[in-house]
Write a protein that holds these residues in place. Sequence first.
Motif, PDB file in Angstrom:
ATOM      1  N   LEU A 297       2.331  -7.543  -3.370  1.00 46.51           N
ATOM      2  CA  LEU A 297       1.233  -6.853  -2.705  1.00 46.51           C
ATOM      3  C   LEU A 297      -0.064  -7.103  -3.457  1.00 46.51           C
ATOM      4  O   LEU A 297      -0.049  -7.348  -4.673  1.00 46.51           O
ATOM      5  N   PRO A 298      -1.196  -7.049  -2.779  1.00 47.32           N
ATOM      6  CA  PRO A 298      -2.474  -7.205  -3.479  1.00 47.32           C
ATOM      7  C   PRO A 298      -2.740  -6.043  -4.418  1.00 47.32           C
ATOM      8  O   PRO A 298      -2.130  -4.971  -4.306  1.00 47.32           O
ATOM      9  N   SER A 299      -3.660  -6.259  -5.347  1.00 49.48           N
ATOM     10  CA  SER A 299      -3.962  -5.236  -6.368  1.00 49.48           C
ATOM     11  C   SER A 299      -4.862  -4.157  -5.773  1.00 49.48           C
ATOM     12  O   SER A 299      -6.059  -4.065  -6.083  1.00 49.48           O
ATOM     13  N   ILE A 300      -4.280  -3.352  -4.921  1.00 51.76           N
ATOM     14  CA  ILE A 300      -4.972  -2.204  -4.346  1.00 51.76           C
ATOM     15  C   ILE A 300      -4.345  -0.955  -4.946  1.00 51.76           C
ATOM     16  O   ILE A 300      -3.127  -0.784  -4.865  1.00 51.76           O
ATOM     17  N   PRO A 301      -5.129  -0.092  -5.593  1.00 52.77           N
ATOM     18  CA  PRO A 301      -4.545   1.027  -6.347  1.00 52.77           C
ATOM     19  C   PRO A 301      -3.566   1.875  -5.555  1.00 52.77           C
ATOM     20  O   PRO A 301      -2.525   2.278  -6.070  1.00 52.77           O
ATOM     21  N   VAL A 302      -3.869   2.176  -4.297  1.00 48.97           N
ATOM     22  CA  VAL A 302      -3.014   3.091  -3.544  1.00 48.97           C
ATOM     23  C   VAL A 302      -1.633   2.494  -3.306  1.00 48.97           C
ATOM     24  O   VAL A 302      -0.650   3.220  -3.148  1.00 48.97           O
ATOM     25  N   PHE A 303      -1.521   1.158  -3.300  1.00 46.04           N
ATOM     26  CA  PHE A 303      -0.214   0.528  -3.102  1.00 46.04           C
ATOM     27  C   PHE A 303       0.729   0.801  -4.267  1.00 46.04           C
ATOM     28  O   PHE A 303       1.946   0.668  -4.122  1.00 46.04           O
ATOM     29  N   ALA A 304       0.181   1.165  -5.425  1.00 49.01           N
ATOM     30  CA  ALA A 304       1.032   1.450  -6.579  1.00 49.01           C
ATOM     31  C   ALA A 304       1.864   2.709  -6.371  1.00 49.01           C
ATOM     32  O   ALA A 304       2.867   2.908  -7.063  1.00 49.01           O
ATOM     33  N   ALA A 305       1.456   3.573  -5.452  1.00 46.80           N
ATOM     34  CA  ALA A 305       2.205   4.808  -5.181  1.00 46.80           C
ATOM     35  C   ALA A 305       3.322   4.608  -4.180  1.00 46.80           C
ATOM     36  O   ALA A 305       4.022   5.562  -3.839  1.00 46.80           O
TER      37      ALA A 305
END
Length: 438
Positions: A297-305
């Motif tokens: 996935l791209p480095s988008i903060p919300v995807f880390a959750a």
Amino acid sequence: MKLRADQTGERGLPMPLWLQGALESAQAAVISALVVAAPIFVVWATAGFQNGATEVLARLAGQSWLLIHGVPLLLDTVGMGATAQPQSGVLSLTPLGLTLIPFLLAWRAGRRLARASYTDQLWQALLGSSLVYAGFGLATGFICRTADVGVGLWSAALIPLIPFGMGMVVGARREAGSWSRLIGVDAVAWLSRTSQHSRWAGSYLGSAVKAGFVALMASLAMCCVLLAVTLFIHWNLVIAVYEGLEAGPFGGAALTIAQLGFLPNLAVFALAWTSGAGVALGIGSQAGALGTAVGPLPSIPVFAALPAGALDFAAAALVVPVLAGTLAGWWFLREGENHFDEWLSIKIHARWFTATASTLVLGAMVGSIAGLLGAGLAWLAGGSAGIGRLTDIGPDPLRLAVFLAVEVAVGVVIGSAAGPWLERQQTLRESELEPASR
């Protein structure tokens, strides 16, 4: 709605409604454009763009304004000067949170125009406002299209009218007090000319639609709570992605605003995840309560959750739409509009059969309505993020409709069956508290 002559020209004459509508829509277009341009200006002021030319920033702001209205942007890496593997794609992932900006501005304009119009004259104000807003979108699309970002002129003119027009109509209805008054129909007189069975059918269908809406909103509310809990639990991973990007304070703030703009989209994604239908996060990636297979996935903060790994109890999330359906079934019982059950009881004198049949029909109807509404939200929330793997983001509308309809229908049957018992318990509690209150 009443005509108020407070909108006047220089000579004290009432302003023509089409002109007032044009001014209201122009004001909404300019304000929404300024709101979109503000974070872009902040990033530019902190040297966040490699090319900080004024015309480039103005086009970027215009393209962002079109995107929040749902206008797809045609991306072409050849125009961007890419030297390897040029690609083209469509950016159609609309940040629904930012779409609320023109919607709310149109809602305000609709109320003002309805307050200044008679019912048979409101079309003049709506027509004037729509033409000006379409002209603003057409001009924006014509000026802001470039070699690397194409804009369809018809799309730029017509698609912005959807959120703007919905806001205008909802605002006008809010001022009018009812849909019938908004279109100049005397609902009481019309209903008096219909048969009793027609009135029963209309009340039953209307209450079923409301119950489906209640089920959908309850599901979304619980999914938002789960989304907030997930973000809180994985907050350290989200912060780690922010730190890895090294965007700086203003860049981080702009990134946060962009993610907040997609918050309604994430709520719909959470609904799809919870229902088991799943949500696509790129080609070949699917996340859901019944199984997760996600690629890079791209480095988008919300995807880390995003929940990852083996989730032993993820299937328990399927209970959320069922609970929402239970609430909708209880609400329908309290509404007291189950006229199908009354009609069936008159035709068939077997209560065990009529009660079962009417409850199953009600569950099927409310579930179908909730599923259709959920499919509409899935269609609005999903889309393409441009090129590469992220050309398929969001839940499949048909799959979500089926999963949500079945789960809500089960909940409605449970709520309808348990509703009388819950009502009796509430009555007993009220009777126990009544002597103490005296």
